[in-house]
Design a protein around this motif. Structure first.
Motif, mmCIF file in Angstrom:
data_model
loop_
_atom_site.group_PDB
_atom_site.id
_atom_site.type_symbol
_atom_site.label_atom_id
_atom_site.label_comp_id
_atom_site.label_asym_id
_atom_site.label_seq_id
_atom_site.Cartn_x
_atom_site.Cartn_y
_atom_site.Cartn_z
ATOM 1 N N LEU A 69 50.354 32.229 46.693
ATOM 2 C CA LEU A 69 49.630 33.093 47.633
ATOM 3 C C LEU A 69 48.619 33.888 46.823
ATOM 4 C CD1 LEU A 69 52.015 34.901 50.151
ATOM 5 C CD2 LEU A 69 50.230 33.233 50.594
ATOM 6 N N PHE A 70 47.432 34.115 47.377
ATOM 7 C CA PHE A 70 46.393 34.861 46.669
ATOM 8 C C PHE A 70 46.107 36.163 47.403
ATOM 9 C CE2 PHE A 70 44.301 31.947 43.528
ATOM 10 C CZ PHE A 70 45.223 30.931 43.631
ATOM 11 N N GLY A 71 45.935 37.236 46.665
ATOM 12 C CA GLY A 71 45.586 38.516 47.276
ATOM 13 C C GLY A 71 46.059 39.665 46.413
ATOM 14 N N MET A 94 58.705 36.642 47.556
ATOM 15 C CA MET A 94 58.386 36.069 46.249
ATOM 16 C C MET A 94 59.623 35.621 45.466
ATOM 17 S SD MET A 94 55.261 36.113 46.507
ATOM 18 C CE MET A 94 54.215 36.868 47.770
ATOM 19 N N GLN A 95 59.442 34.519 44.713
ATOM 20 C CA GLN A 95 60.503 34.034 43.828
ATOM 21 C C GLN A 95 60.513 34.813 42.526
ATOM 22 O OE1 GLN A 95 59.627 30.338 41.703
ATOM 23 N NE2 GLN A 95 58.018 29.878 43.162
ATOM 24 N N SER A 96 59.385 35.467 42.224
ATOM 25 C CA SER A 96 59.295 36.171 40.946
ATOM 26 C C SER A 96 58.629 37.527 41.192
ATOM 27 C CB SER A 96 58.463 35.316 39.982
ATOM 28 O OG SER A 96 57.735 36.128 39.114
ATOM 29 N N ASP A 97 59.004 38.521 40.405
ATOM 30 C CA ASP A 97 58.408 39.842 40.568
ATOM 31 C C ASP A 97 57.035 39.925 39.901
ATOM 32 O OD1 ASP A 97 60.722 40.542 41.829
ATOM 33 O OD2 ASP A 97 61.678 41.269 39.990
ATOM 34 N N GLU A 98 56.716 38.919 39.142
ATOM 35 C CA GLU A 98 55.446 38.927 38.421
ATOM 36 C C GLU A 98 54.329 38.456 39.345
ATOM 37 O OE1 GLU A 98 55.465 38.084 34.437
ATOM 38 O OE2 GLU A 98 57.032 39.619 34.633
ATOM 39 N N ARG A 99 53.133 39.002 39.095
ATOM 40 C CA ARG A 99 51.954 38.424 39.731
ATOM 41 C C ARG A 99 50.938 38.206 38.624
ATOM 42 N NH1 ARG A 99 49.067 43.518 42.893
ATOM 43 N NH2 ARG A 99 48.697 44.739 41.017
ATOM 44 N N ARG A 100 50.224 37.078 38.709
ATOM 45 C CA ARG A 100 49.263 36.775 37.648
ATOM 46 C C ARG A 100 47.876 37.204 38.098
ATOM 47 N NH1 ARG A 100 48.831 31.248 37.452
ATOM 48 N NH2 ARG A 100 50.436 30.919 39.008
ATOM 49 N N PRO A 101 47.106 37.872 37.230
ATOM 50 C CA PRO A 101 45.747 38.239 37.630
ATOM 51 C C PRO A 101 44.899 36.980 37.825
ATOM 52 C CG PRO A 101 46.174 38.849 35.337
ATOM 53 C CD PRO A 101 47.440 38.275 35.866
ATOM 54 N N PHE A 102 44.042 37.025 38.803
ATOM 55 C CA PHE A 102 43.134 35.915 39.059
ATOM 56 C C PHE A 102 41.731 36.427 38.796
ATOM 57 C CE2 PHE A 102 40.653 33.240 42.064
ATOM 58 C CZ PHE A 102 40.910 32.032 41.442
ATOM 59 N N GLU A 103 40.957 35.646 38.061
ATOM 60 C CA GLU A 103 39.718 36.209 37.508
ATOM 61 C C GLU A 103 38.674 36.580 38.567
ATOM 62 O OE1 GLU A 103 39.291 31.687 36.914
ATOM 63 O OE2 GLU A 103 40.877 33.156 37.061
ATOM 64 N N ARG A 104 38.782 36.028 39.772
ATOM 65 C CA ARG A 104 37.766 36.345 40.773
ATOM 66 C C ARG A 104 38.331 37.214 41.895
ATOM 67 N NH1 ARG A 104 35.614 30.472 41.930
ATOM 68 N NH2 ARG A 104 37.380 29.937 40.647
ATOM 69 N N ASN A 105 37.493 37.923 42.561
ATOM 70 C CA ASN A 105 37.837 38.625 43.818
ATOM 71 C C ASN A 105 38.861 39.753 43.656
ATOM 72 O OD1 ASN A 105 36.327 36.549 44.808
ATOM 73 N ND2 ASN A 105 38.078 35.406 45.583
ATOM 74 N N MET A 123 41.760 39.527 42.807
ATOM 75 C CA MET A 123 43.002 39.054 43.440
ATOM 76 C C MET A 123 44.039 38.704 42.376
ATOM 77 S SD MET A 123 42.277 36.659 46.642
ATOM 78 C CE MET A 123 40.900 36.880 47.741
ATOM 79 N N PHE A 124 45.257 38.581 42.855
ATOM 80 C CA PHE A 124 46.361 38.131 42.007
ATOM 81 C C PHE A 124 46.949 36.859 42.620
ATOM 82 C CE2 PHE A 124 45.886 42.601 41.227
ATOM 83 C CZ PHE A 124 46.107 42.746 39.861
ATOM 84 N N VAL A 125 47.648 36.112 41.775
ATOM 85 C CA VAL A 125 48.355 34.929 42.271
ATOM 86 C C VAL A 125 49.835 35.290 42.342
ATOM 87 C CG1 VAL A 125 48.856 32.495 41.893
ATOM 88 C CG2 VAL A 125 46.684 33.454 41.088
ATOM 89 N N TYR A 126 50.415 35.114 43.509
ATOM 90 C CA TYR A 126 51.834 35.389 43.744
ATOM 91 C C TYR A 126 52.554 34.062 43.996
ATOM 92 C CZ TYR A 126 50.277 40.201 44.741
ATOM 93 O OH TYR A 126 49.735 41.456 44.674
ATOM 94 N N GLU A 127 53.845 34.067 43.751
ATOM 95 C CA GLU A 127 54.611 32.820 43.940
ATOM 96 C C GLU A 127 55.751 33.013 44.929
ATOM 97 O OE1 GLU A 127 55.694 30.996 40.252
ATOM 98 O OE2 GLU A 127 53.658 31.144 39.461
#
Ligand code: ZN
Length: 706
Positions: free
Chosen positions: A118-120, A155-166, A168-172
């Motif tokens: 998921l992105f946002g 979410m399956q994980s508490d981590e979110r990865r930064p996404f270089e645009r917008n 936004m973060f990537v969530y799982e």
């Protein structure tokens, strides 16, 4: 739970008694460009060489990772939520678009979704959260009421990865979270409503430790064990006490891996059923990641990816590989034989996404692999080499009789059990890669025997069965192997096979040693005749299956993905001479047959697979001959092939069969009648020239019935 939902959740059962047969390969193209919709030039490109399967990107009003966001790019430059009315109009436009692709000749059109991203930004309420905060406005599209839990709780994980645009973060999200499942099901219904014939599901990796999975893990265990067994084997006395084991080493860890694979099969079934209800025959095609290198397989063990378990839910799956088929340097073969054989053994069609197979030579050899693999497809990125695709397409359709409805005709079975990897048995994995390459290069006709496949029906066709470091076997499987040997089979046991039962309990003595009455000590005589057959016990494979100094499968994922590295490494190694195989030298006198079906002078770069079809008068044997001596010069640059001349094929026929004609066909050469001769129970034929691919068909009469 309603009866309807239960029916929808029921996984398709596979009828193991019906043989899995070859199918006509498909022409399959993939392209995620955002410029396809309403583009007449794109339709012309498709019409010039129409594929059987066209796999597009995010050409949807509702994207799985973003909701109703304007545009068709994977990651739009700016997030722009479409209004519900705009979504209506977009769906109408997409219906016309999918229709136009069908009219241009694409038979099956599928778009992209992803089941674990998921992105946002859940704090700034951007991306997917923009949609979630306006959920009610979109209920009419089948999303139902707004879920009570905020997506951050899916979410399956508490981590979110930064996404270089917008920003936004990537969530799982977790594939077992009911709200995420409900959303994905609505997305797939919308896919089908746009007229698509199926859907591609990407990434498919999860390791969720949360309540959504713990409660379902209990349900999963209860389908397999009684409450008492669960308490005894796992130490759980109630759903509340269940935990998953990430660390490995015990039965809980193994069941955790199986549970994750089962969870994907369950999700795929749910999603396929949603599509099927709107578009009968709806296809669901998941990505299974790469299998070209051991490192890639190893790092994904336990993330839910599992060919056999997924095959219960879908008819196709994708292997995502970076390379192209051919020859690196003087002797390093790049092929997809392992992937095709593994898919076939698991009764599913494999699609090989080979990013660099785009030039005429690469496309040609990769399409030939699909034929030799018993069906499936090269998944080609983009539209290069249309003339090659058209040639193969016509070749397959005009020669259906060579490709459809055959069963494998193999002399050797190699046990490749996914569950061994769940037990952390990497020796098994390494042995499989090594054996596979060795048998292919020595022109042995072989199949994989996969989990659950050790049964009398399957084994009786093989002259030899190889059990490489298969540590976990049931009593019944051991008994089946004993019968196989008693009736004349040759069984090769490498390592401590059967040292444990299926629950991981160590046996007092290793069964094959006990059965052969060997003492449990080193320095054993390796061969023991028993009944009509033979059992060979090898401590390891090093001596019998020599491994070249450099193998593509030994690269790590980063190295394997960089063609520059692969080329440099391959060029460091000189041409390896083809020496006789010590393994075959051991087995063949005991099996009393030649297991290699091509003459000793045939180069290692030639690979052979074979299939049979029986009819009232006798039947047909087809042999697919592939020449991997297609030098690879760089990214999507290969050829010309170095032809092989005068290949002597010497193949056993099914009992009672006598050859009455032999001919070859090829996409780039006229059909040719081939001289053949009977030699004992075998037939010998000589193929004058092999460029890349030829199919040798031997028609036979059944002398037993006439
Ligand atoms: Zn979960």
């Amino acid at each position: 739970m309603s009866v309807f939902l239960l029916a929808a959740l029921a996984l398709a059962t596979v009828n193991e008694n019906v043989p899995f047969r070859t199918a006509l390969p498909k022409v399959y193209l993939i392209d995620y460009a955002a410029t396809h919709v309403g583009n007449p030039e794109y339709l012309e490109t498709i019409a010039a060489a129409p594929p059987d399967i066209l796999h597009v990107g995010h050409d949807l009003a509702f994207k799985s990772h973003l909701g109703p966001c304007r545009g068709f790019g994977s990651f739009p430059a700016s997030y722009d939520l479409m209004s519900p009315d705009e979504c209506e109009a977009e769906i109408t436009r997409l219906r016309e678009y999918v229709d136009s692709l069908h009219r241009a000749g694409a038979r099956t059109v599928i778009p992209y979704i992803c089941d674990v991203f998921l992105f946002g930004d859940h704090e700034k309420r951007t991306g997917f959260w923009t949609f979630y905060d306006h959920w009610e406005e979109y209920e009419r599209f089948g999303f139902g009421e707004r879920p009570k839990t905020d997506p951050i709780e899916w979410m399956q994980s508490d981590e979110r990865r930064p996404f270089e645009r917008n920003d936004m973060f990537v969530y799982e999200p977790c594939i077992n979270h009911p709200d995420w499942q409900r959303y994905l099901r609505a997305i797939v219904r919308l896919v089908a409503q746009c007229g698509y014939d199926g859907v591609f599901v990407d990434v498919n990796s999860f390791r969720c430790p949360h309540a959504c999975c713990r409660s379902l893990f209990w349900t999963y265990l209860r389908e397999r064990y009684s409450v008492r067994e669960i308490a005894k084997s796992f130490g759980f006395d109630s759903p509340g006490s269940v935990r998953l084991n990430e660390k490995g080493g015990d039965l809980t860890a193994v069941e955790t891996c199986r549970f994750r694979a089962w969870s994907f099969a369950r999700l795929f079934t749910m999603l396929k059923n949603e599509g099927e209800a709107i578009r009968p025959g709806f296809m669901l095609l998941p990505n299974l990641s790469p299998m070209a290198h051991i490192a890639g397989v190893r790092q994904r063990i336990g993330n839910g990816q599992d060919v056999g378990r997924w095959a219960t839910a879908c008819d196709w799956l994708m292997f995502e590989e970076m390379q192209q088929p051919g020859l690196f340097g003087a002797s390093t073969i790049s092929d997809c034989t392992l992937q095709y054989k593994l898919a076939f053994a698991n009764r599913v069609r494999g699609g090989m996404l080979l990013y660099h197979a785009r030039d005429p030579g690469g496309v040609s050899l990769a399409m030939a692999e699909a034929g030799a693999g018993g069906g499936g497809a090269l998944i080609q990125g983009g539209y290069e080499s249309p003339e090659v695709r058209n040639r193969y397409h016509a070749f397959w359709r005009e020669n259906r009789d060579f490709f459809e409805g055959y069963e494998p005709w193999s002399q050797v079975g190699v046990c490749y059990f996914r569950d061994e990897l769940y037990w952390g048995n990497l020796e098994h994995l390494r042995a499989i890669y090594r054996l596979r390459a060795h048998l292919s290069e020595h022109h042995v006709l072989f199949d994989f025997i996969v989990d659950g496949g050790l049964n009398r029906e399957q084994l009786c066709g093989y002259k030899a069965v190889i059990l490489p470091f298969v540590r976990h076997l049931s009593d019944k499987e051991i008994e089946t192997l004993r019968e196989y040997v008693a009736h004349g089979g040759v069984l090769v046991v490498a390592g401590d096979c059967g040292a444990f039962d299926k629950l991981g309990r160590r046996r007092v003595r290793r069964p094959f040693l006990r059965w052969m009455n060997f003492p449990d000590t080193a320095g054993l005589p390796p061969i023991r005749h028993t009944g009509k057959g033979v059992c060979i016990s090898l401590g390891g494979l090093d001596e019998y299956v020599p491994s070249p100094a450099f193998n593509l499968y030994d690269l790590n994922e980063e190295e394997a993905n960089d063609i520059g590295v692969v080329m440099r490494r391959a060029q460091e190694y000189p041409d390896v001479p083809k020496n006789p195989s010590p393994l075959l030298g051991l087995i063949m006198p005991l099996a009393k047959t030649d297991l290699s079906v091509a003459g000793p002078d045939t180069p290692r770069t030639v690979q052979v697979s074979a299939f049979v079809k029986r009819d009232a008068a006798g039947g047909v044997l087809v042999l697919h001959l592939l020449n991997y001596n297609l030098p690879i010069h760089g990214l999507a640059k290969s050829g010309p092939p170095v032809p092989v001349h005068d290949i002597v094929i010497d193949v056993p026929l099914p009992q009672g069969w006598r050859a009455v004609s032999a001919e070859t066909i090829a996409p780039d050469a006229p059909p040719e009648n081939i001289a053949f001769a009977k030699s004992g129970l075998r037939t010998r034929a000589s193929v004058p020239q092999l460029d890349l691919y030829k199919v040798l068909r031997i028609r036979c009469k059944n002398t037993l019935e006439h």
